[in-house]
Design a protein around this motif. Structure first.
Motif, PDB file in Angstrom:
ATOM      1  N   ILE A  71       0.883  -1.177   0.000  1.00  0.00           N
ATOM      2  CA  ILE A  71       0.000   0.000   0.000  1.00  0.00           C
ATOM      3  C   ILE A  71       0.915   1.220   0.000  1.00  0.00           C
ATOM      4  O   ILE A  71       1.779   1.348   0.867  1.00  0.00           O
ATOM      5  CB  ILE A  71      -0.903   0.054   1.260  1.00  0.00           C
ATOM      6  CG1 ILE A  71      -1.779  -1.190   1.344  1.00  0.00           C
ATOM      7  CG2 ILE A  71      -1.763   1.315   1.255  1.00  0.00           C
ATOM      8  CD1 ILE A  71      -2.452  -1.366   2.686  1.00  0.00           C
ATOM      9  N   CYS A  72       0.769   2.082  -0.977  1.00  0.00           N
ATOM     10  CA  CYS A  72       1.629   3.265  -1.054  1.00  0.00           C
ATOM     11  C   CYS A  72       1.416   4.142   0.184  1.00  0.00           C
ATOM     12  O   CYS A  72       0.282   4.502   0.504  1.00  0.00           O
ATOM     13  CB  CYS A  72       1.311   4.054  -2.320  1.00  0.00           C
ATOM     14  SG  CYS A  72       2.153   5.653  -2.345  1.00  0.00           S
ATOM     15  N   PRO A  73       2.510   4.482   0.897  1.00  0.00           N
ATOM     16  CA  PRO A  73       2.359   5.301   2.102  1.00  0.00           C
ATOM     17  C   PRO A  73       1.794   6.693   1.792  1.00  0.00           C
ATOM     18  O   PRO A  73       1.264   7.349   2.689  1.00  0.00           O
ATOM     19  CB  PRO A  73       3.790   5.424   2.637  1.00  0.00           C
ATOM     20  CG  PRO A  73       4.595   4.399   1.921  1.00  0.00           C
ATOM     21  CD  PRO A  73       3.919   4.142   0.612  1.00  0.00           C
ATOM     22  N   GLN A 102      -1.958   5.447  -1.063  1.00  0.00           N
ATOM     23  CA  GLN A 102      -2.708   4.201  -0.773  1.00  0.00           C
ATOM     24  C   GLN A 102      -2.930   3.306  -1.998  1.00  0.00           C
ATOM     25  O   GLN A 102      -3.699   2.346  -1.921  1.00  0.00           O
ATOM     26  CB  GLN A 102      -4.081   4.485  -0.111  1.00  0.00           C
ATOM     27  CG  GLN A 102      -4.095   5.561   0.955  1.00  0.00           C
ATOM     28  CD  GLN A 102      -3.232   5.212   2.153  1.00  0.00           C
ATOM     29  OE1 GLN A 102      -3.303   4.114   2.679  1.00  0.00           O
ATOM     30  NE2 GLN A 102      -2.376   6.125   2.556  1.00  0.00           N
ATOM     31  N   HIS A 103      -2.268   3.616  -3.094  1.00  0.00           N
ATOM     32  CA  HIS A 103      -2.370   2.776  -4.295  1.00  0.00           C
ATOM     33  C   HIS A 103      -1.686   1.442  -4.025  1.00  0.00           C
ATOM     34  O   HIS A 103      -0.797   1.370  -3.184  1.00  0.00           O
ATOM     35  CB  HIS A 103      -1.671   3.512  -5.459  1.00  0.00           C
ATOM     36  CG  HIS A 103      -1.937   2.919  -6.798  1.00  0.00           C
ATOM     37  ND1 HIS A 103      -3.136   3.037  -7.437  1.00  0.00           N
ATOM     38  CD2 HIS A 103      -1.129   2.195  -7.628  1.00  0.00           C
ATOM     39  CE1 HIS A 103      -3.070   2.413  -8.609  1.00  0.00           C
ATOM     40  NE2 HIS A 103      -1.860   1.893  -8.738  1.00  0.00           N
ATOM     41  N   ASN A 104      -2.119   0.369  -4.754  1.00  0.00           N
ATOM     42  CA  ASN A 104      -1.518  -0.925  -4.403  1.00  0.00           C
ATOM     43  C   ASN A 104      -0.649  -1.567  -5.494  1.00  0.00           C
ATOM     44  O   ASN A 104      -0.206  -2.695  -5.336  1.00  0.00           O
ATOM     45  CB  ASN A 104      -2.594  -1.910  -3.919  1.00  0.00           C
ATOM     46  CG  ASN A 104      -3.630  -2.168  -4.981  1.00  0.00           C
ATOM     47  OD1 ASN A 104      -3.473  -1.739  -6.134  1.00  0.00           O
ATOM     48  ND2 ASN A 104      -4.689  -2.860  -4.615  1.00  0.00           N
ATOM     49  N   ASN A 117       1.300   4.701  -9.193  1.00  0.00           N
ATOM     50  CA  ASN A 117       0.396   5.837  -9.355  1.00  0.00           C
ATOM     51  C   ASN A 117       1.120   7.170  -9.156  1.00  0.00           C
ATOM     52  O   ASN A 117       1.204   7.991 -10.060  1.00  0.00           O
ATOM     53  CB  ASN A 117      -0.773   5.695  -8.381  1.00  0.00           C
ATOM     54  CG  ASN A 117      -1.766   6.827  -8.519  1.00  0.00           C
ATOM     55  OD1 ASN A 117      -2.099   7.222  -9.637  1.00  0.00           O
ATOM     56  ND2 ASN A 117      -2.219   7.364  -7.400  1.00  0.00           N
ATOM     57  N   CYS A 118       1.722   7.361  -7.969  1.00  0.00           N
ATOM     58  CA  CYS A 118       2.319   8.670  -7.676  1.00  0.00           C
ATOM     59  C   CYS A 118       3.837   8.654  -7.728  1.00  0.00           C
ATOM     60  O   CYS A 118       4.481   9.668  -7.462  1.00  0.00           O
ATOM     61  CB  CYS A 118       1.838   9.169  -6.322  1.00  0.00           C
ATOM     62  SG  CYS A 118       2.566   8.299  -4.929  1.00  0.00           S
ATOM     63  N   GLU A 119       4.413   7.475  -8.031  1.00  0.00           N
ATOM     64  CA  GLU A 119       5.866   7.306  -8.155  1.00  0.00           C
ATOM     65  C   GLU A 119       6.633   7.501  -6.844  1.00  0.00           C
ATOM     66  O   GLU A 119       7.857   7.638  -6.835  1.00  0.00           O
ATOM     67  CB  GLU A 119       6.440   8.220  -9.246  1.00  0.00           C
ATOM     68  CG  GLU A 119       5.849   7.884 -10.605  1.00  0.00           C
ATOM     69  CD  GLU A 119       6.580   8.541 -11.755  1.00  0.00           C
ATOM     70  OE1 GLU A 119       7.180   9.615 -11.549  1.00  0.00           O
ATOM     71  OE2 GLU A 119       6.555   7.965 -12.852  1.00  0.00           O
ATOM     72  N   TYR A 120       5.924   7.510  -5.741  1.00  0.00           N
ATOM     73  CA  TYR A 120       6.593   7.596  -4.442  1.00  0.00           C
ATOM     74  C   TYR A 120       7.456   6.345  -4.246  1.00  0.00           C
ATOM     75  O   TYR A 120       7.044   5.233  -4.580  1.00  0.00           O
ATOM     76  CB  TYR A 120       5.556   7.699  -3.316  1.00  0.00           C
ATOM     77  CG  TYR A 120       6.164   7.750  -1.931  1.00  0.00           C
ATOM     78  CD1 TYR A 120       6.666   8.941  -1.419  1.00  0.00           C
ATOM     79  CD2 TYR A 120       6.244   6.599  -1.146  1.00  0.00           C
ATOM     80  CE1 TYR A 120       7.237   8.988  -0.158  1.00  0.00           C
ATOM     81  CE2 TYR A 120       6.813   6.641   0.115  1.00  0.00           C
ATOM     82  CZ  TYR A 120       7.308   7.837   0.605  1.00  0.00           C
ATOM     83  OH  TYR A 120       7.871   7.880   1.852  1.00  0.00           O
ATOM     84  N   GLN A 121       8.680   6.558  -3.710  1.00  0.00           N
ATOM     85  CA  GLN A 121       9.573   5.411  -3.492  1.00  0.00           C
ATOM     86  C   GLN A 121       9.619   5.064  -2.009  1.00  0.00           C
ATOM     87  O   GLN A 121      10.096   5.852  -1.201  1.00  0.00           O
ATOM     88  CB  GLN A 121      10.971   5.739  -4.013  1.00  0.00           C
ATOM     89  CG  GLN A 121      10.979   5.923  -5.540  1.00  0.00           C
ATOM     90  CD  GLN A 121      12.376   6.153  -6.084  1.00  0.00           C
ATOM     91  OE1 GLN A 121      13.215   6.745  -5.419  1.00  0.00           O
ATOM     92  NE2 GLN A 121      12.625   5.679  -7.293  1.00  0.00           N
TER      93      GLN A 121
HETATM   94 ZN   LIG Z   1       1.475   6.397  -4.396  1.00  0.00          ZN
END
Ligand SMILES: [Zn+2]
Length: 311
Positions: free
Chosen positions: A34-36, A39-41, A56-60
Motif C-alpha cells: 500500500i503506497c504510504p 494508498q495505491h496498491n 500511481n504517484c511514483e513515491y519510493q
Molecule cells: Zn502512491
C-alpha cells in the motif's frame, strides 16, 4: 503450535537475498503493498536500492525504513544469519567470531551490526519493570586492578546495579515450593551512592515491590519511597550466597561470560553487553521463540547511527 525455527528451516526460509526481502515486505505490508502516500496498491521494485515505487504517484518506499537494516550495505542474508546465531546461543558469541563466521569484511561493520541488534533487544527490555520480591545488589565489573582491591570502592572498575525478581515455583510431587529467579535488570552506574541506587530502582522496579539487599547505606533511600525494604545484615561475605543467592549467581555468570566469551568488555560498552545478557536471561523459558521475537524487534526498531552507538 511449535513455530521454532530450526537450523534447516532457517536455511530454507532465508536462503537468498530475495527471500529475506520478501520477509521484510510481509512484515511491513502483511496485506500487500500500500503506497504510504496515496494508498495505491501497484508497484515496481528496484532491486539494487531495495525500493518499492508506487505506480500511481511514483513515491519510493524503502523496504528497510523503520528497521535496524535501514541503509545497510551488508546483505540482508548476513544480517539474518547473525540474528539467527545470536538468538540460538545462550552464552553469545564474540564479535570477532561472528565476523569470521559470516565473512564480514571488516570488524567495525560486524561490531555495528551486533550493537544494532542489541538496540532492538533494548527496545523490548524497556517495556517492563520488575515487581514483587526482588534481590538487589551492586557489583564491580572490569579487569582486576593492580591493588587487587575487590568489592565496593575498587577503583577503575565499573559499578553496576543488578536486580533479580524472584518467583515461587510449586513442586508437583510434594506440596512444597521453591524460590527461583524470574526477570533480571542490570545497568552500570557512575557510583554506588544513594542517588544512583535510587535512580536505578525507580527506573527498573515497580513501587510496592519488596527489595532484599545486604543493607548497604545506599539502599536506605527506600524509606522515602513506596518500596518495602528487607535489609539483610551479612556478617561474613561468604554467606551472601545463602541470603541473596540469585543476584550473586547472575553476577558470577555475567563475569564469566565477559572473561570467557568476550575476552573483556570495555566500560563504555558494558551496558550493551548487559542488554544482550538480560534479553536472553529473561527469555530462557521461551527459548524456541527467541529468533522470531528478535527478528520482529529488529524489523520494528529504527536504526541508529555509528555516532549514536559510540556515544
Ligand atoms: Zn502512491
Amino acid at each position: 503450535m511449535n513455530n521454532e525455527i530450526t537450523f534447516f528451516k532457517f536455511q530454507r526460509k532465508f536462503s537468498t537475498e530475495l527471500r529475506c526481502l520478501k520477509y521484510l515486505f510481509k512484515q511491513r505490508w502483511p496485506n500487500g503493498f500500500i503506497c504510504p502516500k496515496c494508498q495505491h496498491n501497484r508497484y515496481s521494485f528496484h532491486t539494487s536500492r531495495k525500493l518499492f515505487q508506487c505506480k500511481n504517484c511514483e513515491y519510493q518506499a524503502s523496504i528497510t525504513a523503520g528497521t535496524i537494516f535501514h541503509k545497510t550495505r551488508t546483505p540482508l542474508k548476513k544480517w539474518f544469519w547473525m540474528i539467527f546465531f545470536i538468538s540460538k546461543n545462550k552464552t553469545g558469541y564474540s564479535i570477532l567470531y561472528l565476523q569470521n563466521l559470516l565473512e564480514i569484511p571488516c570488524y567495525k561493520t560486524a561490531w555495528v551490526m551486533v550493537q544494532k541488534i542489541r538496540e532492538a533487544m533494548q527496545s523490548r527490555e524497556v517495556l517492563y519493570k520488575l515487581n514483587g520480591e526482588i534481590e538487589l545488589d551492586d557489583a564491580y565489573f572490569g579487569p582486576r586492578n593492580v591493588s587487587g582491591k575487590r568489592g565496593r570502592g575498587a577503583d577503575k572498575k565499573t559499578p553496576a546495579f543488578i536486580a533479580v525478581g524472584l518467583r515461587e515455583v510449586k513442586k508437583k510431587e510434594q506440596s512444597k515450593s521453591e524460590i527461583r529467579p524470574g526477570f533480571l535488570k542490570i545497568k552500570t552506574a557512575q557510583n554506588v551512592q544513594q542517588e544512583t541506587a535510587k535512580n536505578f530502582v525507580l527506573q527498573n522496579i515497580e513501587p510496592k515491590s519488596l527489595l532484599k539487599t545486604d543493607g548497604y547505606k545506599s539502599y536506605k533511600f527506600t524509606t522515602n519511597f513506596d518500596y518495602n525494604h528487607q535489609a539483610i545484615r551479612i556478617g561474613n561475605p561468604k554467606e551472601t550466597l545463602k541470603y541473596l543467592p540469585w543476584v550473586h549467581i547472575v553476577i558470577g555468570n555475567a563475569k564469566g561470560l565477559i572473561k570467557g566469551v568476550h575476552h573483556g568488555v570495555s566500560a563504555k560498552y558494558l551496558d550493551r553487553f548487559f542488554i544482550e545478557f538480560c534479553y536472553k536471561f529473561n527469555r530462557r523459558f521461551i527459548e524456541k521463540r527467541i529468533f522470531n521475537n528478535l527478528i520482529n524487534a529488529c524489523c520494528s526498531t529504527k536504526t541508529v547511527t555509528l555516532a549514536e552507538l559510540r556515544s
